[in-house]
Each structure stands twice: as C-alpha cells, then as structure tokens.
Design a protein around this motif. Structure first.
Motif, PDB file in Angstrom:
ATOM      1  N   TYR A 164       0.851  -1.194   0.000  1.00 36.24           N
ATOM      2  CA  TYR A 164       0.000   0.000   0.000  1.00 36.24           C
ATOM      3  C   TYR A 164       0.882   1.237   0.000  1.00 36.24           C
ATOM      4  CZ  TYR A 164      -4.770  -1.598   0.074  1.00 36.24           C
ATOM      5  OH  TYR A 164      -5.985  -2.103  -0.314  1.00 36.24           O
ATOM      6  N   LYS A 165       0.488   2.228  -0.819  1.00 42.33           N
ATOM      7  CA  LYS A 165       1.205   3.488  -0.835  1.00 42.33           C
ATOM      8  C   LYS A 165       0.194   4.596  -0.562  1.00 42.33           C
ATOM      9  CE  LYS A 165       5.174   3.757  -2.234  1.00 42.33           C
ATOM     10  NZ  LYS A 165       6.210   3.591  -3.232  1.00 42.33           N
TER      11      LYS A 165
ATOM     12  N   GLY B 223      -2.872  -3.758   8.973  1.00 49.08           N
ATOM     13  CA  GLY B 223      -2.785  -4.957   8.134  1.00 49.08           C
ATOM     14  C   GLY B 223      -2.398  -6.136   8.995  1.00 49.08           C
ATOM     15  N   LYS B 224      -3.167  -7.176   8.890  1.00 44.71           N
ATOM     16  CA  LYS B 224      -2.828  -8.345   9.692  1.00 44.71           C
ATOM     17  C   LYS B 224      -2.683  -9.569   8.795  1.00 44.71           C
ATOM     18  CE  LYS B 224      -4.182 -11.138  13.626  1.00 44.71           C
ATOM     19  NZ  LYS B 224      -4.957 -11.204  14.862  1.00 44.71           N
ATOM     20  N   ILE B 225      -1.633 -10.338   9.065  1.00 44.10           N
ATOM     21  CA  ILE B 225      -1.474 -11.621   8.384  1.00 44.10           C
ATOM     22  C   ILE B 225      -1.512 -12.700   9.453  1.00 44.10           C
ATOM     23  CG2 ILE B 225       0.029 -13.057   6.955  1.00 44.10           C
ATOM     24  CD1 ILE B 225       1.312 -10.567   5.835  1.00 44.10           C
ATOM     25  N   LEU B 226      -2.428 -13.619   9.280  1.00 41.68           N
ATOM     26  CA  LEU B 226      -2.525 -14.754  10.194  1.00 41.68           C
ATOM     27  C   LEU B 226      -2.052 -16.003   9.455  1.00 41.68           C
ATOM     28  CD1 LEU B 226      -3.580 -16.296  12.732  1.00 41.68           C
ATOM     29  CD2 LEU B 226      -5.832 -16.336  11.621  1.00 41.68           C
TER      30      LEU B 226
ATOM     31  N   MET C 109       3.601  -4.431   3.179  1.00 40.48           N
ATOM     32  CA  MET C 109       4.299  -3.161   3.368  1.00 40.48           C
ATOM     33  C   MET C 109       3.324  -2.002   3.188  1.00 40.48           C
ATOM     34  SD  MET C 109       7.041  -1.459   3.966  1.00 40.48           S
ATOM     35  CE  MET C 109       8.407  -2.608   3.851  1.00 40.48           C
ATOM     36  N   ASN C 110       3.341  -1.081   4.112  1.00 39.99           N
ATOM     37  CA  ASN C 110       2.579   0.153   3.954  1.00 39.99           C
ATOM     38  C   ASN C 110       3.552   1.315   3.979  1.00 39.99           C
ATOM     39  OD1 ASN C 110       0.338   2.033   3.948  1.00 39.99           O
ATOM     40  ND2 ASN C 110       0.844   2.430   6.085  1.00 39.99           N
ATOM     41  N   ARG C 111       3.522   2.088   2.918  1.00 39.06           N
ATOM     42  CA  ARG C 111       4.391   3.264   2.872  1.00 39.06           C
ATOM     43  C   ARG C 111       3.534   4.512   2.722  1.00 39.06           C
ATOM     44  NH1 ARG C 111       9.514   1.463   2.245  1.00 39.06           N
ATOM     45  NH2 ARG C 111       9.856  -0.419   1.014  1.00 39.06           N
TER      46      ARG C 111
ATOM     47  N   GLY D 256       6.193  -4.431   7.166  1.00 37.29           N
ATOM     48  CA  GLY D 256       6.828  -3.195   7.577  1.00 37.29           C
ATOM     49  C   GLY D 256       5.989  -2.003   7.211  1.00 37.29           C
ATOM     50  N   ALA D 257       6.445  -0.851   7.681  1.00 38.10           N
ATOM     51  CA  ALA D 257       5.754   0.398   7.380  1.00 38.10           C
ATOM     52  C   ALA D 257       6.788   1.508   7.340  1.00 38.10           C
ATOM     53  CB  ALA D 257       4.708   0.687   8.453  1.00 38.10           C
TER      54      ALA D 257
END
Ligand SMILES: Nc1ncnc2c1ncn2[C@@H]1O[C@H](COP(=O)(O)OP(=O)(O)OP(=O)(O)O)[C@@H](O)[C@H]1O
Ligand SMILES: [Mg+2]
Lengths: 251, 432
Positions: free
Chosen positions: B302-303, B316-319, B332-334, B362-363
């Motif tokens: 995501y940008k 954002g969650k990853i299970l 990744m969120n930037r 990450g972010a």
C-alpha cells in the motif's frame, strides 16, 4: 558583455560562508575550467548558479545574458538556459528517463508559448543522441538513475544536456566515475555541444579531462575565492605541484 | 446494547419476514449481531484510529429515487460491460459477456441456489457491525456467477453511486456477491462515486474456485461529504489467483476493509492499493489475510499520500495458521506526508503459528526529497509539476501491481487526476 557574469559573489550554507567573493565572466562560446581542492566550494558555486534552496547569497550578482539569475527559481533558470550536470546525479524512482526528458522539454516549450513536443519525433531525437553517448534504450525506459552505475549516471547527465541544448552548462566532476573509454565518448559528446552561443564551466580535479575538453581559461578556486586564472598550462602546473601554494597562500 | 446510530442505519431495512426463508434467516441473525454490537468505538481494537462520532451523530434517511451514473473521466477509455447501482438500486445492466450470469439482489425471491448458498456466508456479521447492518438492511445489489472454466476477457464495471439529499444524510447498503467457479477467470472493477452527504455502507462477497482467477479493482471516489464504509470478504480455493487493488481518494471518512481466507493450497493472493487524501479527510484501510492452508503466497503493498490535515490509517494483519507451512507473505505500507499536519497510523501485524514460513512486514513514513525536487526543477520543471510527478511516481509503485493493463491505465489516470486537482497548481492548503 559576457554571456555569464559573476560579480563579488558571497554565499553561505546554514550561516557558514562558503563562497567569499567570486568574480568570473565567461564569454559566449568559451569553455572555462575550475580546479581546486576538496571542499573549496566548487559544487557550492554550481548549486548557487543553478538556484538550489539552502544556499544563501549574501552579496554579489550573477547575470546570464544580462538577466539577473538570483531573481529566479531553479526551474526558471533552467528555462532561461542554465544546465547543471551534477557531481552526484539524483535517483528518481518511478520516473522513467523518457518521461523526465519529455517533461523537461515541454516545460521549456510551455514557457516559450509553444505546443507540447511531438512524441514520435522526440523519441527518435532522444534515441539518436543517446546512442552517441552510449546510453541504451533500456536505460531510457528505466527510472532515472535508479540502479545506474556511477559512469552511467554521468552519461545520462550529458544526454540531458544534449537534449535540452542549454545556453550555459556547468559540468561538476563529470569525469569522475567514467572509465577511459567512457571519458572519451562523453567528452566527444560535450565537444559536439560547443558552439558560438554556448558557454561551459567545467569543474574537475584532473588534467586528463581537459585534454579531451580543452578549456579557454582555467581558474583555481580555494577557500571560496578564485586564487588564480590562466591558460591550459595552469592545469599542468597543478598536476605537478598540487594546491599547496593556494592552500597556504589563503590560510 | 443497541445504540441509536445502529438503529438509525437499520431504518427502512426489509423486515425479516419478507423474502425467501434463507434470506430471512440470514437477515435476522445479522440484525441481532448489529443490535448487540452497536457501532464500534475507539476502544474497539479494529477501529481504534478511526473515530465514528460524526457518523453516529447523523440521522440517516433512505435514499430518494435513482439517478443517471457517469463514469469518472479517468475510466472513460476502459472497455467494459457496465452495471449501475444508483442509491443501492440496480438501474442499468449491459449485456454481460458470455459465461457471466447476473441476479439482482433486490428482493431475490427466486434467487438461484448459488446465491442462497453463499450470500451472507463469506462476510462475517458477528464481528463486523457494519457488515451486519448491510446484511440486515440491503435493499439491492448484484450477484454474479462466472461459469466453470469461462474466460471472461471484458471487465465488468460496477458503478456504485449515491446521491445525497438536501438537509439530511442518506444511507445505502449496496451488496455484491461474485462467485467465480472452478477454472473461470474474470475482472470486476468497482467505482464508488456520489454527491452530497451520505453513508455508503457496502459489502462485497467473493468466492474464488479452484484454479480460478479474479481481478478485483476498486476506486473509491466518493463525495467530500460522504462516509464510505466498505467490507470486501473473499474465500479462495486451491490454486486460485486473487488480484485485488483498491485506490481511495474520496469521502470525508472512509474505511476500506478487505478480508481474505486462503482456504486451499498454492493460492496467489495479491492485495495492493493506494490512498490519496487531502483537506481534512480521514482514510482507513484495514486488511486481514488468513493463511489457512500450506503453500500460498500473499503480496501486499500500500502506498499512501497525505496532504494538508489528512489522516491515514493502515492496519494490516497476516494470520498464518498451524497448517499453513511454506507460506510466503509480504506486507508493506508506505506513506508520504506532504504537510506537517498530515498524519498516519500504521499497524502491521503478523500472527504466525507455522514454523516453516517466509513472512515480512513493515511500514515507512516519508516526505518528498528536496534533492529530487531540485533535480527536476534544475531541468526546468516547475515546483508544482515536480511535486506532482514525484507523488505520482510514488503511488505508481502500487498501481504497477494491477495485472490487467487497461485497468492499470485507468487507475493511473485516476491517480493523475487527483494529483492534478490537489497537488499540481492547487494551493498548498487545497480542500477536497
Ligand atoms: N549542506 C551543507 N551544510 C554545511 N556545510 C556544507 C554543506 N554543503 C557543503 N558544505 C561545506 O561547504 C564546503 C564546500 O563544499 P563543496 O561541495 O562546494 O566543495 P567542492 O569544492 O565541490 O569539493 P569536492 O572537490 O570534494 O567536490 C565544504 O566545506 C562542505 O563541507
Ligand atoms: Mg564538489
């Protein structure tokens, strides 16, 4: 009147004086070289000429073709004909070489009240110039300078110069990072741009570049001032003796 | 605890006695869930960065009538079959490509089995109050089925538009269901627009079968006074590909939640997007990726670009469940902040119960680089144009992930349009 006239130029960064009274005038068609020790203010001068923020001019003037450059923003200076080939070209992720060049050319055309450039004709022109400088099509499609080698970045600067056809060019250590063959190719590219109406200021540490791009005048910059001005023989002299004389003289 | 706001949003909901038995049951449960939960407050973890007080203060009314819907100019060149949902009602349906079956969800009395079997089963109402409200209250929408093995080349463009009324806020609950059967391939593009003040509480459910591929792309370009609350819930089977992309530019407050369960092996899940906000906009993106089975890959980038006093939220969650060995997950969120008053809250989260996985997240938060601006200006490009170019390039990195070129071009044009209106040439403190 000379094409470029710098008078008593003083500039500082964060309150620290770097340029301390530079006088320099370059006639149309002439190539001047500036040599000088690390940290003497060569790149600072190039940025002040190009109009980078953060460099405060406290005294003096710069005129190009009689126009006051200090009154203009960086983009206006570029449109007026100033071009700086940077010592450390900047990476532009996501902006392709072609887009960058097209935007730059169209900015000039817009300022001149002309229509945007024809895309096909432009592509052809850029490709032809790129070829002579050893810039590949693949490099033009990539993001500007991203992942380019040091030498590729320098070629790319000269390609921009060739496409934009500025009036006054500052080349800041364009030779650093170039291999022996590339130095020749790039110098030929620069020499091809020498013309009666165009002036250049070539910043370098090495005599070798000046064998390829022969300057009309050489200046030695140290401690923010031009310490000596002479002909080609000055570069040879520096090659022999280094800057000891100038560093001590001013200290 | 049923709060006033929940009840208000449920006003005008079809009574659970209407319609077929299966739907009545689904609705009844949903209404119970909605009333029990009430609207989330900032103490609800999933909503802690998004304050809903302004929405709760509304007294929403049912929409009035329908209106013609026009595509945003940026999507003008996209060849697609159009479906229009105006104020929640299906007002236009082009002839759909071969292999696509469509059912209107307005009173689906005689809905086929595939609708009855899936509607309301993918998007959970228990934990998600707005989804519960939509399920209890939706008055219209569309269900699409892509037949087994069908390759649908022409994208389906769903235009969802809401028209506010003078002096009140309209609430609509558009509902979409897409079932992509085994081996089928299709592209769905959702565009949300509107004018005036309203709440668009949308839910999209997706079932993606074995070896199937769905491209699902969403442009949220609501009016500047709108509340956009959306849930996308997907269930993916073995060896399927789900290419999801969302670009948010509109709304006063927008929440886009995307939840996917990778319930099979060798699934490729691509979930990318961007958010562009200015003025006082609040834009919240929440994604949840449930790696339930082994050998799946998820890629998320995501940008965000935040100007003026805009506030962005990314959760954002990853299970990765115990069974999901060999999971390859990237998130990744930037965010790019264009003003000192702009703000981003990023909360990436990994919850891993399998031991043989490759996951990273990450972010980052950044500003425009002065040396890049100078480089462009030193070539004659104006400061405004230089900023717009750099911001566009920034967002492009996410847009580049859209797998279909004509759709990618449309989103790029939508982003460029936003740059044009809010970055290039616009006053620094430009509104929405
Ligand atoms: N942003 C800055 N802040 C503080 N000092 C600076 C800044 N930029 C440059 N300087 C200082 O200004 C002086 C001149 O630097 P400049 O880069 O102009 O030297 P130069 O002659 O180009 O050197 P070189 O041959 O190494 O390229 C140096 O002492 C440098 O440390
Ligand atoms: Mg230097």
């Amino acid at each position: 009147m000379a094409l470029l006239e710098i008078e008593n130029l003083h500039a500082e960064i964060d309150g620290k004086p770097i340029l301390k009274g530079i006088d320099l005038s370059i006639e149309a068609g002439q190539v001047h070289a500036i040599m000088g020790p690390n940290g003497s203010g060569k790149s600072t001068l190039s940025y002040v000429l190009a109009g980078r923020d953060g460099y405060e001019v406290t005294e003096g003037s710069i005129r190009l073709d009689g126009q006051d450059l200090l009154e203009m923003e960086a983009d206006e200076r570029a449109v007026a004909g100033v071009f700086l080939a940077m010592q450390y070209p900047v990476e532009l992720p996501g902006v392709t070489g072609m887009t960058f060049l097209r935007e730059a050319v169209n900015a000039r055309r817009k300022a001149a009240g002309e229509d945007e450039i024809d895309a096909m004709g432009f592509l052809k022109m850029v490709r032809a110039k790129a070829k002579t400088l050893g810039v590949t099509d693949e490099m033009l499609k990539r993001a500007v300078n991203v992942g380019f080698s040091g030498g590729e970045k320098k070629r790319n600067e000269i390609l921009q110069m060739a496409v934009l056809e500025p009036k006054f060019c500052v080349l800041d250590e364009t030779d650093s990072g170039l291999d022996i063959d590339a130095l020749k190719v790039v110098s030929e590219g620069v020499n091809a741009l020498r013309s009666a109406g165009r002036s250049m200021l070539v910043i370098t540490h090495y005599q070798r570049l000046l064998n390829h791009i022969e300057p009309d005048v050489i200046h030695v910059l140290a401690h923010g001032r031009i310490q000596k001005t002479g002909g080609k023989e000055l570069a040879l002299e520096l090659e022999q003796n280094g800057y000891a004389d100038y560093v001590e003289a001013a200290a | 605890m049923s709060d006033k706001a929940t009840l208000a949003l449920l006003t005008g909901a079809p009574s659970s006695g209407d319609g077929p038995q299966w739907l009545a049951t689904v609705r009844r449960t949903a209404v119970e869930h909605a009333e029990r939960a009430g609207l989330p407050g900032v103490r609800t973890e999933a909503w802690k960065f998004t304050n809903l007080n302004a929405l709760k203060a509304l007294e929403p009314v049912a929409p009035r009538g329908t209106a013609e819907i026009a595509r945003p100019a940026s999507f003008g060149g996209l060849d697609a079959a159009e479906l229009h949902l105006s104020n929640g009602t299906l007002t236009r349906a082009d002839a759909l490509p071969h292999g696509v079956e469509m059912v209107s969800l307005a009173g689906p009395d005689d809905a086929p089995g595939w609708v009855a079997e899936t509607l309301g089963r993918i998007a959970d109402t228990d934990q998600h109050p707005f989804t519960a409200i939509n399920t209890g209250a939706f008055a219209g929408g569309v269900a699409l089925r892509i037949a087994r093995g069908a390759t649908v080349e022409r994208p389906i463009l769903l235009l969802v538009d809401t028209q506010g009324v003078e002096g009140a806020a309209v609430a609509t609950h558009p509902r979409v269901l897409v079932v992509v059967e085994d081996g089928a391939m299709a592209d769905l593009v959702e565009v949300h627009t509107g004018s005036g003040a309203y709440v668009n509480n949308a839910v999209t459910e997706l079932v993606i079968g074995k070896d199937a591929r769905l491209g699902h792309y969403k442009l949220q370009a609501e009016s500047g006074e709108a509340f956009h609350i959306a849930m996308t819930a997907a269930l993916c089977a073995d060896s399927s590909t789900y290419d999801n992309f969302a670009l948010s530019t509109g709304g006063r407050l927008a929440r886009n939640e995307i939840r996917a369960t990778l319930d099979g092996r060798h699934i490729e899940y691509r979930i990318n997007g961007g958010y562009l906000a200015c003025g006082d906009q609040h834009m919240d993106t929440a994604t949840f990726i449930d790696h339930a089975k082994p050998d799946c890959a998820s890629h998320e980038l995501y940008k965000g670009v935040l100007a003026d006093r805009a506030h962005g939220v990314f959760q954002g969650k990853i299970l990765v469940r115990p069974d999901a060995q060999k999971t390859d997950g990237y998130q990744m969120n930037r965010a790019l902040l264009l003003s000192r008053e702009a703000e981003i809250n990023s909360k990436p989260e990994l919850e891993i119960y399998a031991d043989d996985v490759k996951c990273s997240h990450g972010a980052t938060v950044g500003e425009l680089e002065d040396d890049q601006l100078f480089y462009l200006m030193a070539r004659g490009i104006s400061k405004e144009r230089a900023r717009a170019m750099l911001v566009a390039a920034y967002v492009d990195e996410a847009i580049d992930h859209i797998q279909r070129e004509p759709i990618r071009d449309a989103f790029r044009a939508a982003a460029a349009d936003w740059m044009q209106r809010h970055i290039a040439g616009a006053p620094a403190e430009g509104g929405v």
